[in-house]
Design a protein around this motif. Structure first.
Motif, PDB file in Angstrom:
ATOM      1  N   ASN A   1      -8.902   2.388   5.829  1.00 33.39           N
ATOM      2  CA  ASN A   1      -7.468   2.092   5.722  1.00 33.39           C
ATOM      3  C   ASN A   1      -6.788   3.460   5.750  1.00 33.39           C
ATOM      4  O   ASN A   1      -6.615   4.093   4.719  1.00 33.39           O
ATOM      5  CB  ASN A   1      -7.201   1.349   4.404  1.00 33.39           C
ATOM      6  CG  ASN A   1      -5.758   0.902   4.261  1.00 33.39           C
ATOM      7  OD1 ASN A   1      -5.010   0.873   5.243  1.00 33.39           O
ATOM      8  ND2 ASN A   1      -5.371   0.555   3.045  1.00 33.39           N
ATOM      9  N   ALA A   2      -6.475   3.918   6.956  1.00 38.07           N
ATOM     10  CA  ALA A   2      -6.050   5.307   7.117  1.00 38.07           C
ATOM     11  C   ALA A   2      -4.616   5.396   7.607  1.00 38.07           C
ATOM     12  O   ALA A   2      -4.074   4.464   8.205  1.00 38.07           O
ATOM     13  CB  ALA A   2      -6.980   6.020   8.097  1.00 38.07           C
TER      14      ALA A   2
ATOM     15  N   LYS B   1      -6.525   0.422  10.584  1.00 37.08           N
ATOM     16  CA  LYS B   1      -7.487  -0.228   9.709  1.00 37.08           C
ATOM     17  C   LYS B   1      -8.720  -0.611  10.534  1.00 37.08           C
ATOM     18  O   LYS B   1      -8.593  -1.008  11.687  1.00 37.08           O
ATOM     19  CB  LYS B   1      -6.876  -1.485   9.083  1.00 37.08           C
ATOM     20  CG  LYS B   1      -5.668  -1.174   8.198  1.00 37.08           C
ATOM     21  CD  LYS B   1      -5.002  -2.428   7.668  1.00 37.08           C
ATOM     22  CE  LYS B   1      -4.266  -3.175   8.753  1.00 37.08           C
ATOM     23  NZ  LYS B   1      -3.542  -4.350   8.242  1.00 37.08           N
TER      24      LYS B   1
ATOM     25  N   ASP C   1       0.846  -1.209   0.000  1.00 36.21           N
ATOM     26  CA  ASP C   1       0.000   0.000   0.000  1.00 36.21           C
ATOM     27  C   ASP C   1       0.870   1.244   0.000  1.00 36.21           C
ATOM     28  O   ASP C   1       0.546   2.248  -0.615  1.00 36.21           O
ATOM     29  CB  ASP C   1      -0.819   0.074   1.303  1.00 36.21           C
ATOM     30  CG  ASP C   1      -2.188  -0.551   1.153  1.00 36.21           C
ATOM     31  OD1 ASP C   1      -2.556  -0.911   0.035  1.00 36.21           O
ATOM     32  OD2 ASP C   1      -2.879  -0.661   2.189  1.00 36.21           O
ATOM     33  N   ARG C   2       1.950   1.155   0.745  1.00 37.42           N
ATOM     34  CA  ARG C   2       2.795   2.343   0.918  1.00 37.42           C
ATOM     35  C   ARG C   2       3.851   2.473  -0.165  1.00 37.42           C
ATOM     36  O   ARG C   2       3.954   3.511  -0.813  1.00 37.42           O
ATOM     37  CB  ARG C   2       3.416   2.316   2.313  1.00 37.42           C
ATOM     38  CG  ARG C   2       2.367   2.660   3.367  1.00 37.42           C
ATOM     39  CD  ARG C   2       2.831   2.478   4.785  1.00 37.42           C
ATOM     40  NE  ARG C   2       1.852   3.058   5.706  1.00 37.42           N
ATOM     41  CZ  ARG C   2       0.725   2.474   6.073  1.00 37.42           C
ATOM     42  NH1 ARG C   2       0.409   1.277   5.598  1.00 37.42           N
ATOM     43  NH2 ARG C   2      -0.119   3.078   6.885  1.00 37.42           N
TER      44      ARG C   2
ATOM     45  N   TYR D   1     -12.143  -2.989  10.318  1.00 38.20           N
ATOM     46  CA  TYR D   1     -12.840  -4.053   9.600  1.00 38.20           C
ATOM     47  C   TYR D   1     -14.279  -4.164  10.102  1.00 38.20           C
ATOM     48  O   TYR D   1     -14.563  -3.879  11.273  1.00 38.20           O
ATOM     49  CB  TYR D   1     -12.159  -5.408   9.837  1.00 38.20           C
ATOM     50  CG  TYR D   1     -10.761  -5.514   9.278  1.00 38.20           C
ATOM     51  CD1 TYR D   1     -10.556  -5.853   7.943  1.00 38.20           C
ATOM     52  CD2 TYR D   1      -9.652  -5.283  10.086  1.00 38.20           C
ATOM     53  CE1 TYR D   1      -9.276  -5.964   7.427  1.00 38.20           C
ATOM     54  CE2 TYR D   1      -8.365  -5.385   9.573  1.00 38.20           C
ATOM     55  CZ  TYR D   1      -8.186  -5.728   8.239  1.00 38.20           C
ATOM     56  OH  TYR D   1      -6.913  -5.831   7.738  1.00 38.20           O
TER      57      TYR D   1
END
Lengths: 60, 254
Positions: free
Chosen positions: B208-209, B128, A21-22, B130
């Motif tokens: 998803n931060a 994250k 992702d990164r 869920y």
């Protein structure tokens, strides 16, 4: 035992996805005529394809 | 395309190269600092063949290659971020030689120094969320059997409404978690949620931060995440980090 292994595999896979992702979607993209940066590559597709292939190959 | 190329990991202010003596770059390459006027790239020499456009596309589909390069890239960026503030570059940034890379560095100066100022004394954390069900879903067979076509349509409509409401509630929940943590952060951004197929987690990902946190507020941030974890089902809230500031690396003038 199997469950522990599954959790470990899942953790490893998750942390790899977090990492991808990164390193594939963030970080500075440098434009320039001599750079071979991955900026032009459709990374989401690459990322998905690579991982889906792996999931399919997973014998479990 | 073959021969040596210059692989770039990060931009930083100059620092003692010796601090990276134990760290190796991609393919075991030795790390070097390539700098001028108060700014430096961390680089190593790689085989251009591996990163040439044609072969690169093939390599990227090879998860073993991708994982190895991603981890090697990350271990360098982590090492640099452990020593000084660093602006990570995108994986696979390769120049033909040091001179080309240095020419590029000159143009980045104002933006790089501004970003380094923002990142100094701060680190990235990931959170994250869920959608973990609080109770098992109702048995399919438990619903009353539809007595007529109309009953069937009513039940189906009700199920659709329920799913719409649940999706809206989940989105609101993700927003609420993001807002609460953003209050503690210097900067915050949302990445695309990960696909369950890729992450290996069966529950859908709602959030998803990434958050950029002052080092002296990390304990406060972690406590806020722990409080959120307590409010949610087990496993719903996942904290990762600290990361180098990947998600906050921008050079707007670049």
């Amino acid at each position: 035992m199997t469950e522990t292994l599954d959790v470990a595999t899942s953790m490893r896979q998750t942390s790899l996805v977090d990492l991808l992702d990164r390193v594939l979607a963030t970080g500075v993209v440098l434009a320039g005529d001599v750079t071979l940066s991955l900026a032009g590559v459709d990374l989401v597709t690459v990322h998905l394809r690579a991982l889906i292939t792996t999931v399919r190959e997973d014998p479990t | 395309m073959n021969g040596p190329g210059t692989y770039l990991y990060a931009v930083a202010r100059p620092f003692d190269e010796g601090l990276l003596a134990d760290v190796r770059g991609i393919g075991g390459g030795e790390l070097r600092l390539l700098g001028q006027e108060g700014l430096t790239f961390v680089v190593s020499t790689v085989d251009l063949g591996e990163f040439a456009p044609g072969l690169l596309n093939k390599n990227l589909e090879d998860l073993n290659w991708l994982e190895r390069v991603a981890r090697e890239h990350d271990s360098v960026v982590q090492a640099v971020a452990g020593v000084t503030s660093a602006v990570p570059l995108r994986l696979g940034t390769v120049y033909c030689d040091d001179e080309s890379a240095l020419r590029r560095l000159a143009g980045l100066r104002p933006a790089a120094l501004a970003t380094l100022d923002v990142l100094t004394g701060r680190e990235e954390w990931g959170v994250k969320l869920y959608a973990v069900p609080t109770r098992p879903p109702a048995e399919v067979g438990a619903a009353a059997q539809p007595g007529s076509g109309l009953d069937y349509l009513r039940q189906r409509r009700a199920a659709l409404d329920r799913r719409t409401l649940e999706a809206r509630a989940a989105a609101d929940e993700a927003d609420a978690v993001f807002e609460r943590l953003r209050d503690i952060a210097v900067l915050a951004r949302r990445h695309r949620p990960q696909d369950p197929v890729l992450s290996g987690v069966k529950h859908p990902m709602l959030l998803n931060a990434a958050f950029l946190i002052d080092r002296d507020r990390v304990a406060t941030f972690q406590a806020a995440v722990a409080a959120l974890a307590d409010e949610h089902p087990e496993g719903a809230v996942v904290l990762t980090g600290p990361w180098p500031a990947y998600s906050f690396a921008t050079l707007d003038d670049a």
